[in-house]
Design a protein around this motif. Structure first.
Motif, PDB file in Angstrom:
ATOM      1  N   CYS A 154       0.850  -1.198   0.000  1.00 25.50           N
ATOM      2  CA  CYS A 154       0.000   0.000   0.000  1.00 25.50           C
ATOM      3  C   CYS A 154       0.881   1.242   0.000  1.00 25.50           C
ATOM      4  O   CYS A 154       2.001   1.211   0.496  1.00 25.50           O
ATOM      5  CB  CYS A 154      -0.866   0.063   1.257  1.00 25.50           C
ATOM      6  N   CYS A 155       0.340   2.312  -0.521  1.00 25.74           N
ATOM      7  CA  CYS A 155       1.030   3.605  -0.441  1.00 25.74           C
ATOM      8  C   CYS A 155       1.080   4.017   1.025  1.00 25.74           C
ATOM      9  O   CYS A 155       0.057   4.015   1.715  1.00 25.74           O
ATOM     10  CB  CYS A 155       0.272   4.643  -1.263  1.00 25.74           C
ATOM     11  N   CYS A 156       2.266   4.376   1.510  1.00 28.58           N
ATOM     12  CA  CYS A 156       2.341   4.742   2.923  1.00 28.58           C
ATOM     13  C   CYS A 156       1.939   6.195   3.143  1.00 28.58           C
ATOM     14  O   CYS A 156       1.939   6.677   4.272  1.00 28.58           O
ATOM     15  CB  CYS A 156       3.697   4.406   3.533  1.00 28.58           C
ATOM     16  N   GLY A 157       1.558   6.906   2.044  1.00 36.82           N
ATOM     17  CA  GLY A 157       1.005   8.252   2.197  1.00 36.82           C
ATOM     18  C   GLY A 157      -0.505   8.226   2.325  1.00 36.82           C
ATOM     19  O   GLY A 157      -1.075   8.726   3.292  1.00 36.82           O
ATOM     20  N   CYS A 158      -1.181   7.571   1.337  1.00 36.30           N
ATOM     21  CA  CYS A 158      -2.650   7.631   1.309  1.00 36.30           C
ATOM     22  C   CYS A 158      -3.306   6.263   1.516  1.00 36.30           C
ATOM     23  O   CYS A 158      -4.528   6.171   1.622  1.00 36.30           O
ATOM     24  CB  CYS A 158      -3.113   8.236  -0.017  1.00 36.30           C
ATOM     25  N   GLY A 159      -2.517   5.188   1.556  1.00 30.24           N
ATOM     26  CA  GLY A 159      -3.085   3.870   1.826  1.00 30.24           C
ATOM     27  C   GLY A 159      -3.608   3.132   0.599  1.00 30.24           C
ATOM     28  O   GLY A 159      -4.049   1.984   0.695  1.00 30.24           O
ATOM     29  N   LEU A 178       5.476   5.112  -2.012  1.00 27.47           N
ATOM     30  CA  LEU A 178       4.497   6.183  -2.205  1.00 27.47           C
ATOM     31  C   LEU A 178       3.928   6.045  -3.618  1.00 27.47           C
ATOM     32  O   LEU A 178       4.680   5.781  -4.558  1.00 27.47           O
ATOM     33  CB  LEU A 178       5.162   7.556  -2.081  1.00 27.47           C
ATOM     34  N   CYS A 179       2.618   6.223  -3.767  1.00 28.67           N
ATOM     35  CA  CYS A 179       2.018   6.197  -5.104  1.00 28.67           C
ATOM     36  C   CYS A 179       2.438   7.462  -5.856  1.00 28.67           C
ATOM     37  O   CYS A 179       3.023   8.376  -5.284  1.00 28.67           O
ATOM     38  CB  CYS A 179       0.498   6.094  -5.003  1.00 28.67           C
ATOM     39  N   SER A 180       2.102   7.533  -7.163  1.00 28.43           N
ATOM     40  CA  SER A 180       2.600   8.654  -7.962  1.00 28.43           C
ATOM     41  C   SER A 180       2.046   9.992  -7.487  1.00 28.43           C
ATOM     42  O   SER A 180       2.761  10.993  -7.477  1.00 28.43           O
ATOM     43  CB  SER A 180       2.307   8.426  -9.446  1.00 28.43           C
ATOM     44  N   SER A 181       0.779  10.018  -7.051  1.00 29.02           N
ATOM     45  CA  SER A 181       0.262  11.328  -6.623  1.00 29.02           C
ATOM     46  C   SER A 181       0.890  11.771  -5.308  1.00 29.02           C
ATOM     47  O   SER A 181       1.174  12.954  -5.116  1.00 29.02           O
ATOM     48  CB  SER A 181      -1.271  11.335  -6.559  1.00 29.02           C
ATOM     49  N   CYS A 182       1.137  10.819  -4.378  1.00 23.16           N
ATOM     50  CA  CYS A 182       1.805  11.215  -3.123  1.00 23.16           C
ATOM     51  C   CYS A 182       3.259  11.590  -3.371  1.00 23.16           C
ATOM     52  O   CYS A 182       3.824  12.425  -2.664  1.00 23.16           O
ATOM     53  CB  CYS A 182       1.713  10.105  -2.086  1.00 23.16           C
ATOM     54  N   THR A 183       3.888  10.963  -4.383  1.00 28.57           N
ATOM     55  CA  THR A 183       5.284  11.266  -4.693  1.00 28.57           C
ATOM     56  C   THR A 183       5.453  12.733  -5.072  1.00 28.57           C
ATOM     57  O   THR A 183       6.433  13.375  -4.700  1.00 28.57           O
ATOM     58  CB  THR A 183       5.767  10.377  -5.856  1.00 28.57           C
TER      59      THR A 183
HETATM   60 ZN   LIG Z   1      -0.529   7.659  -2.069  1.00 27.85          ZN
END
Ligand SMILES: [Zn+2]
Length: 253
Positions: A154-159, A178-183
């Motif tokens: 999972c993305c550790c920013g938004c899950g 981190l997913c691309s948007s959280c990156t």
């Molecule tokens: Zn994310």
């Protein structure tokens, strides 16, 4: 004073000179976890302990339990791992592994599974044609077994689920992706390619004995290697000394 003698099997992680002729050993034991023990007279050429108190050596030992330092009474060599000791690159990998062991494992916190994994990895380092790949595998799996497992699902920013195999930033401070948007809103992660993320996931479940059949692109391998080392250094909270030595040896290969 009552002295308690115990028998255990262990691997020498670190050797330091002590006094006139002694050595202080850091030993990863099978039954007691990581311990520090003094080997009296072990630097004298005729000592019974001279050969059994070198780095990487696997020993069967009789040890007196002390208040702060234990005392190595007898040691029989089980394996000297001479091929590691005679090769500078293998020595550098092994030294780094030993530092990870004494930095990440608590003193007197026995973990037989981790001991056996460390031993199996040393046996393979002694004979493998690809010590670099083995070291990536060791670093990732050893830390994972001690509770430092990179979170790749999972993305550790938004899950958001990252199970689709997409690329992501690898945040070494939190050990996750981190997913691309959280990156875009966090500049501190290093971006890992989809191939590198997939390779890391595969290594987390792969069997050590089948490591030699694993093939992967050099670029993904380099990304994962650097990512795990940054992760280890960040999690340990201080610079890992043997990593500089390892990097300097690798640079000349
Ligand atoms: Zn994310």
């Amino acid at each position: 004073m009552l002295l308690t003698l115990y028998r255990t099997e262990g691997i020498i992680l670190r050797v330091r000179p002590f006094g006139e002729a002694d050595r202080i050993l850091t030993i990863l034991t099978r039954t007691e976890g990581v311990i520090e023990a003094v080997a009296r007279g072990a630097r004298r050429p005729r000592s019974r302990l001279v050969g059994a108190t070198l780095p990487f050596t696997q020993i069967q030992a009789m040890i007196f339990r002390g208040k702060s330092l234990d005392n190595l009474s007898q040691a029989e060599i089980v394996n000297t791992f001479s091929a590691i000791r005679e090769d500078l690159l293998r020595t550098a990998y092994g030294t780094y592994w030993c530092e990870l062991a004494y930095e990440f494992m608590g003193q007197r916190d026995p973990n037989e599974e981790v001991y056996l994994f460390f031993l199996a990895s040393l046996l393979m380092l002694d004979s493998t044609d690809d010590p670099g790949l083995l070291s990536i595998y060791f670093e990732l799996r050893f830390l994972a077994q001690l509770g430092y497992r990179p979170a790749l699902d999972c993305c550790c920013g938004c899950g958001k689920s990252m199970a689709e195999g997409g690329a992501g930033s690898f945040l070494t401070s939190s050990g996750g992706l981190l997913c691309s948007s959280c990156t875009q809103s966090n500049a501190s992660g290093e971006v890992l390619s989809a191939a590198a993320v997939g390779f890391m996931r595969m290594l987390l479940v792969w069997d050590l004995r089948k490591l030699n059949v694993l093939k992967l692109p050099d670029t993904a391998r380099l990304e994962v290697k650097n990512g795990i080392r940054r992760f280890a250094a960040e999690q340990s909270g201080k610079p890992l000394k043997s990593l500089d030595f390892l990097r300097s040896i690798e640079a000349h290969m």
